[in-house]
Design an enzyme around this catalytic site. Structure first.
Site, PDB file in Angstrom:
ATOM      1  N   TYR A   1       1.517  -1.379  -0.077  1.00  0.00           N
ATOM      2  CA  TYR A   1      -0.086  -0.097   0.156  1.00  0.00           C
ATOM      3  C   TYR A   1       1.219   1.417   0.198  1.00  0.00           C
ATOM      4  O   TYR A   1       2.053   1.303   0.777  1.00  0.00           O
ATOM      5  CB  TYR A   1      -1.351   0.065   1.311  1.00  0.00           C
ATOM      6  CG  TYR A   1      -1.614   1.311   1.435  1.00  0.00           C
ATOM      7  CD1 TYR A   1      -3.059   1.824   0.874  1.00  0.00           C
ATOM      8  CD2 TYR A   1      -1.222   2.226   2.302  1.00  0.00           C
ATOM      9  CE1 TYR A   1      -3.787   2.880   1.097  1.00  0.00           C
ATOM     10  CE2 TYR A   1      -2.085   3.288   2.709  1.00  0.00           C
ATOM     11  CZ  TYR A   1      -3.440   3.708   1.314  1.00  0.00           C
ATOM     12  OH  TYR A   1      -4.122   4.782   1.883  1.00  0.00           O
TER      13      TYR A   1
ATOM     14  N   GLU B   1      -3.566   7.656  -4.205  1.00  0.00           N
ATOM     15  CA  GLU B   1      -2.983   6.290  -2.548  1.00  0.00           C
ATOM     16  C   GLU B   1      -3.397   5.287  -3.411  1.00  0.00           C
ATOM     17  O   GLU B   1      -3.309   4.993  -4.912  1.00  0.00           O
ATOM     18  CB  GLU B   1      -4.972   6.213  -1.959  1.00  0.00           C
ATOM     19  CG  GLU B   1      -4.772   5.552  -1.176  1.00  0.00           C
ATOM     20  CD  GLU B   1      -6.592   5.273  -0.944  1.00  0.00           C
ATOM     21  OE1 GLU B   1      -6.401   4.809   0.689  1.00  0.00           O
ATOM     22  OE2 GLU B   1      -7.058   5.278  -0.713  1.00  0.00           O
TER      23      GLU B   1
END
Length: 431
Positions: A153, A241
């Site tokens: 991530y 993101e």
């Protein structure tokens, strides 16, 4: 991707992706940002990334089943992924009103893509984040399916506590990052970026190492991180993101899914980006409100809230609930409101058939209460308001505002404070 949208009612108009909410605790001191209106489809975000040198899967976009089939053939890939393009999460587990299950499908046969697209395009897809009736799919993305050896991530976002951008990463990607932060906070890594210097090589390499990339992949991941920051600056993003940022068996670092949030205030210099905004999936009332710089979120109650400032709006919703009422909406007029905006706000509120009373709660700082009062009286007369109206005004030029309301001859109930206003609004519903 694993990103999800929190309850609209719970945050009363503030929408945060997981990484924004993540900073409220593990990174300390940050606060929610106001709602951002621009929301891009997945393929649009990937197009921006591709144009800026970020590694993504090869993909095409199709509006018809024939185009989808042609795209699948042109990809000439070992495996193909077909994704319905809507502004909602949970597509993989969604259901179409055509009977097809799943908005994301994998296949090794290009000929199957056309049939699947035929059952997607023009049909409504229902997921955990869509209205009950679902959202009509107008576009599909046909992409090369790559194997992922490992998922991480990564995000870049603006953080008030750091007075600028910050990188957030975790070697545990492809899942809800909030769960990782809650169960294993030691796997959340942060790098504060100097807004004048940008991402330094040592920072990018350190983040790549913390994400678990090794050998040549570490430098490759660091290069992708720097390119993502370049994109972040170029498009005036508030957040980029990537979940997952993964590595393939062939030794490639690829951004497999991404969410980009933008700063509304930069629209004047990001016209090409904002031109991609597809308002067809937006709530019509919210879209109309946005035209007048009003922030509106419909809720399930029957007392309309007419407030300036997000914090005051949330407090108003809460105190209505405290006194046994239910807010019908969250409507934030903002700071520089003018009479016309007050009028348009009343039009939005009175158009909602659920509304049985209106509570106006204005704290005049940079807002002149007299402007609000004139807007209220104009709206009441021209719209022939029939529901009870309770008004609490405080602050700049409040005495003049109260005089305007008192001399209007309109059936307006004045309140001395917020608690008094909420009680009177709830009582008006019960009469």
């Amino acid at each position: 991707m694993a990103a999800s949208m929190v309850s609209r009612a719970a945050l009363s108009g503030l929408r945060l992706s997981p990484s924004r909410r993540l900073l409220l605790d593990p990174l300390k001191g940050s606060r929610p940002t106001s709602r951002r209106w621009l929301n891009l489809q997945e393929y649009q975000s990937k197009k921006l990334m591709e144009e800026n040198g970020v590694a993504v899967q090869r993909f095409y976009v199709a509006d018809t089943a024939a185009e989808a089939l042609d795209a699948a053939k042109r990809l000439d890939a070992k495996e193909i992924v077909l994704k319905a393009q809507i502004l909602a999460g949970g597509r993989g587990k969604g259901v179409f009103d055509s009977g097809l299950k799943g908005g994301v499908h994998l296949t090794k046969d290009p000929m199957v893509v056309g049939d699947l697209a035929h059952k997607m395009l023009g049909f409504n897809l229902s997921t955990k984040q869509t209205p009950k009736e679902g959202v009509k799919v107008k576009t599909v993305m046909v992409a090369e399916a790559l194997d992922i050896t490992r998922e991480t991530y990564f995000a870049i976002l603006m953080d008030r506590a750091c007075n600028g951008p910050v990188m957030v990463g975790s070697p545990q990607g492809g899942v809800d990052i909030e769960e990782v932060a809650a169960s294993t906070p030691e796997l959340i890594f942060k790098e504060v970026i100097d807004i004048f210097e940008g991402v330094q090589d040592d920072q990018a390499l350190r983040m790549a190492s913390n994400l678990g990339f090794k050998g040549p992949l570490e430098r490759q991941a660091a290069d992708q991180i720097k390119k993502l920051y370049d994109l972040f600056l170029k498009v005036d993003a508030t957040q980029v993101e990537v979940n997952p940022l993964g590595e393939t068996p062939e030794g490639q670092v690829v951004c497999f899914d991404a969410k980009i949030n933008f700063d509304d205030n930069a629209e004047f210099r990001q016209k090409a980006v904002f031109a991609m905004d597809d308002m067809s999936e937006s709530d019509p009332t919210e879209s109309e409100a946005a035209k007048w710089d009003l922030k509106y979120i419909g809720l399930d109650g029957n007392i309309a809230c007419f407030v300036n400032g997000a914090g005051l709006a949330m407090a108003t919703c809460d105190i209505i609930d405290l006194h046994g009422g239910k807010p019908a909406n969250f409507l934030d007029l903002g700071g520089g409101v003018q009479e016309r905006q007050v009028y348009e706000a009343f039009k939005l509120l009175t158009a909602d058939p659920k509304v049985e009373a209106i509570l106006v709660n204005i704290f005049g700082g940079i807002v002149n209460c007299a402007i609000i009062a004139n807007g209220i009286t104009k709206a009441c007369r021209e719209l022939e308001l029939t529901v009870p109206l309770v008004v609490r005004l405080e602050g700049t030029n409040v005495q003049e505002a109260k005089r305007i309301l008192a001399e209007s001859g309109l059936p307006i109930t004045s309140a001395d404070n917020l608690d008094d206003a909420a009680k009177k609004a709830v009582a008006a519903i019960k009469k």
